[in-house]
Motif scaffolding. Sequence first.
Motif, PDB file in Angstrom:
ATOM      1  N   PHE A  17       0.908  -1.195   0.021  1.00 53.14           N
ATOM      2  CA  PHE A  17       0.164  -0.043   0.093  1.00 53.14           C
ATOM      3  C   PHE A  17       0.842   1.285  -0.013  1.00 53.14           C
ATOM      4  O   PHE A  17       1.568   1.470   1.061  1.00 53.14           O
ATOM      5  N   VAL A  20       3.918   1.138   2.246  1.00 55.03           N
ATOM      6  CA  VAL A  20       3.964  -0.058   3.094  1.00 55.03           C
ATOM      7  C   VAL A  20       3.956  -1.244   2.346  1.00 55.03           C
ATOM      8  O   VAL A  20       2.849  -1.745   1.758  1.00 55.03           O
ATOM      9  N   ALA A  22       2.734  -4.683   2.870  1.00 60.79           N
ATOM     10  CA  ALA A  22       1.730  -5.574   3.763  1.00 60.79           C
ATOM     11  C   ALA A  22       2.108  -7.091   3.828  1.00 60.79           C
ATOM     12  O   ALA A  22       2.104  -7.744   4.829  1.00 60.79           O
ATOM     13  N   PRO A  41       2.281  -9.893  15.435  1.00 58.94           N
ATOM     14  CA  PRO A  41       1.723  -8.817  16.061  1.00 58.94           C
ATOM     15  C   PRO A  41       0.815  -7.786  15.254  1.00 58.94           C
ATOM     16  O   PRO A  41       0.438  -8.394  14.024  1.00 58.94           O
ATOM     17  N   ASN A  42       0.032  -6.914  15.689  1.00 58.11           N
ATOM     18  CA  ASN A  42      -0.707  -5.891  15.146  1.00 58.11           C
ATOM     19  C   ASN A  42       0.009  -5.200  13.805  1.00 58.11           C
ATOM     20  O   ASN A  42       1.213  -5.180  13.948  1.00 58.11           O
ATOM     21  N   GLY A  43      -0.646  -5.323  12.643  1.00 57.82           N
ATOM     22  CA  GLY A  43      -0.031  -4.844  11.612  1.00 57.82           C
ATOM     23  C   GLY A  43       0.817  -5.690  10.676  1.00 57.82           C
ATOM     24  O   GLY A  43       1.295  -5.128   9.750  1.00 57.82           O
ATOM     25  N   ALA A  44       0.990  -7.070  11.070  1.00 57.58           N
ATOM     26  CA  ALA A  44       2.127  -8.054  10.610  1.00 57.58           C
ATOM     27  C   ALA A  44       1.480  -8.400   9.076  1.00 57.58           C
ATOM     28  O   ALA A  44       2.044  -8.883   8.488  1.00 57.58           O
ATOM     29  N   GLY A  45       0.021  -8.139   8.815  1.00 63.93           N
ATOM     30  CA  GLY A  45      -0.397  -8.318   7.423  1.00 63.93           C
ATOM     31  C   GLY A  45      -1.422  -9.594   7.478  1.00 63.93           C
ATOM     32  O   GLY A  45      -1.548 -10.144   6.599  1.00 63.93           O
ATOM     33  N   LYS A  46      -1.897  -9.959   8.645  1.00 65.47           N
ATOM     34  CA  LYS A  46      -2.866 -11.197   8.902  1.00 65.47           C
ATOM     35  C   LYS A  46      -4.179 -11.038   8.007  1.00 65.47           C
ATOM     36  O   LYS A  46      -4.630 -11.727   7.210  1.00 65.47           O
ATOM     37  N   THR A  47      -4.732  -9.776   8.438  1.00 64.24           N
ATOM     38  CA  THR A  47      -6.200  -9.315   7.577  1.00 64.24           C
ATOM     39  C   THR A  47      -5.887  -9.311   6.453  1.00 64.24           C
ATOM     40  O   THR A  47      -6.565  -9.957   5.454  1.00 64.24           O
ATOM     41  N   SER A  48      -4.911  -8.577   5.993  1.00 66.94           N
ATOM     42  CA  SER A  48      -4.688  -8.458   4.381  1.00 66.94           C
ATOM     43  C   SER A  48      -4.518  -9.725   3.640  1.00 66.94           C
ATOM     44  O   SER A  48      -4.929  -9.851   2.397  1.00 66.94           O
ATOM     45  N   TYR A  57      -8.684  -8.044  -1.689  1.00 73.23           N
ATOM     46  CA  TYR A  57      -7.499  -7.372  -2.194  1.00 73.23           C
ATOM     47  C   TYR A  57      -6.898  -8.132  -3.183  1.00 73.23           C
ATOM     48  O   TYR A  57      -7.081  -9.633  -3.223  1.00 73.23           O
ATOM     49  N   GLN A  89     -13.174  -9.264  11.476  1.00 76.16           N
ATOM     50  CA  GLN A  89     -12.563  -8.515  12.624  1.00 76.16           C
ATOM     51  C   GLN A  89     -13.551  -7.585  13.276  1.00 76.16           C
ATOM     52  O   GLN A  89     -13.574  -8.004  14.473  1.00 76.16           O
TER      53      GLN A  89
HETATM   54  N1  LIG Z   1      -6.697  -0.684   2.830  1.00 78.19           N
HETATM   55  C1  LIG Z   1      -5.464  -0.482   3.310  1.00 78.19           C
HETATM   56  N2  LIG Z   1      -4.806   0.846   2.823  1.00 78.19           N
HETATM   57  C2  LIG Z   1      -3.631   1.028   3.339  1.00 78.19           C
HETATM   58  N3  LIG Z   1      -2.830   0.090   4.251  1.00 78.19           N
HETATM   59  C3  LIG Z   1      -3.372  -0.894   4.739  1.00 78.19           C
HETATM   60  C4  LIG Z   1      -4.791  -1.331   4.085  1.00 78.19           C
HETATM   61  N4  LIG Z   1      -4.851  -2.557   4.773  1.00 78.19           N
HETATM   62  C5  LIG Z   1      -3.807  -2.821   5.558  1.00 78.19           C
HETATM   63  N5  LIG Z   1      -2.902  -1.989   5.327  1.00 78.19           N
HETATM   64  C6  LIG Z   1      -1.473  -1.720   5.906  1.00 78.19           C
HETATM   65  O1  LIG Z   1      -0.843  -3.195   5.680  1.00 78.19           O
HETATM   66  C7  LIG Z   1      -0.360  -3.533   6.946  1.00 78.19           C
HETATM   67  C8  LIG Z   1      -0.881  -4.784   7.583  1.00 78.19           C
HETATM   68  O2  LIG Z   1      -2.201  -4.662   8.096  1.00 78.19           O
HETATM   69  P1  LIG Z   1      -3.129  -5.741   8.624  1.00 78.19           P
HETATM   70  O3  LIG Z   1      -3.251  -6.964   7.265  1.00 78.19           O
HETATM   71  O4  LIG Z   1      -4.397  -5.091   8.791  1.00 78.19           O
HETATM   72  O5  LIG Z   1      -2.471  -6.439   9.728  1.00 78.19           O
HETATM   73  P2  LIG Z   1      -3.031  -7.343  10.745  1.00 78.19           P
HETATM   74  O6  LIG Z   1      -4.238  -7.756  10.506  1.00 78.19           O
HETATM   75  O7  LIG Z   1      -1.908  -8.363  11.077  1.00 78.19           O
HETATM   76  O8  LIG Z   1      -3.008  -6.336  12.026  1.00 78.19           O
HETATM   77  C9  LIG Z   1      -0.222  -2.337   7.882  1.00 78.19           C
HETATM   78  O9  LIG Z   1       0.841  -1.447   7.982  1.00 78.19           O
HETATM   79  C10 LIG Z   1      -1.579  -1.738   7.588  1.00 78.19           C
HETATM   80  O10 LIG Z   1      -1.523  -0.310   8.074  1.00 78.19           O
END
Ligand SMILES: Nc1ncnc2c1ncn2[C@@H]1O[C@H](COP(=O)(O)OP(=O)(O)O)[C@@H](O)[C@H]1O
Length: 267
Positions: A17, A20, A22, A41-48, A57, A89
């Motif tokens: 992104f 960043v 992800a 950890p938070n921000g690791a990329g799990k949801t992505s 995505y 989530q």
């Molecule tokens: N739609 C988006 N736009 C911009 N950045 C994103 C988006 N989705 C996720 N990110 C970034 O990608 C990284 C991973 O996020 P995320 O997958 O939500 O992590 P997790 O679920 O492990 O906490 C983070 O730095 C987050 O800010």
Amino acid sequence: MDSPPVILQVEGIFLTFGGVMALNGVSLAVRHGEIFSIIGPNGAGKTSLLNCINGLYRPQRGRILFNGQDITRLPAHRRARMGIARTFQKTELFKNMTVLDNVRLGRHIHMKTNLLDALIYWGRAEWEELAHRAFIEEEILDLLEIGHLRHRVVGMLPYGLQKRVDLARALALEPRLLLLDEPMAGLNLEEVEDMARFILEINENPRWGVTCVLVEHDMGVVMDLSHRVAVLNFGNKIAEGPPEEIQNNPVVIQAYLGEEAAYATRR
Ligand SMILES: Nc1ncnc2c1ncn2[C@@H]1O[C@H](COP(=O)(O)OP(=O)(O)O)[C@@H](O)[C@H]1O
Ligand SMILES: [Mg+2]
């Protein structure tokens, strides 16, 4: 003994992104019948990663195969129809609609009758509607013990029950693969135990037999439920293995579990 076949193959996924990163070349293979957990950890990329698997995505590089078929470029609704369902989530429900209507929307793509058919063969449409409704009410709401709440408005329910409705909505698809994004977040101890029991039932009972990819912070739950665990850190997969091995992996402890343990002692 031969391992069951792979249901989900993720091959070298890159997702950025802006600046960043992800997901930085993540690969993994999930087998039929597994509960495969992803921690980090938070921000690791799990949801992505879940978003790439269900089509919200589109990764810039890499491939995703579902039962051997390349689904990397398929839109989310096509993947849903193939049997990939998802919980969120922060639940994605229609808060001012009833439990039953939310669950029925999850089921909707299974309804074969289109509008023209409905006009010509009203009887069939009506019958299908009733059959689907019976299926939803009897099997899913009973399974998740929310049958008595079917006519309640979702937004008025406690959060723990809303999470259960979100799971019911995903199950209404009769998925082969269920992606669960932090199903325990915000739940109290008793609700966590209930949710863990439902996930096990969905996975183990042959009536459902659903393969699960579980993103979760509650390490007790992850260690209890998972067949295998992968660890993400800053978009990289840093470890993968059976839960007991992951729990004792020094790299994982440093990147993640150490932080969790420190958090646990602060509480
Ligand atoms: N739609 C988006 N736009 C911009 N950045 C994103 C988006 N989705 C996720 N990110 C970034 O990608 C990284 C991973 O996020 P995320 O997958 O939500 O992590 P997790 O679920 O492990 O906490 C983070 O730095 C987050 O800010
Ligand atoms: Mg997340």
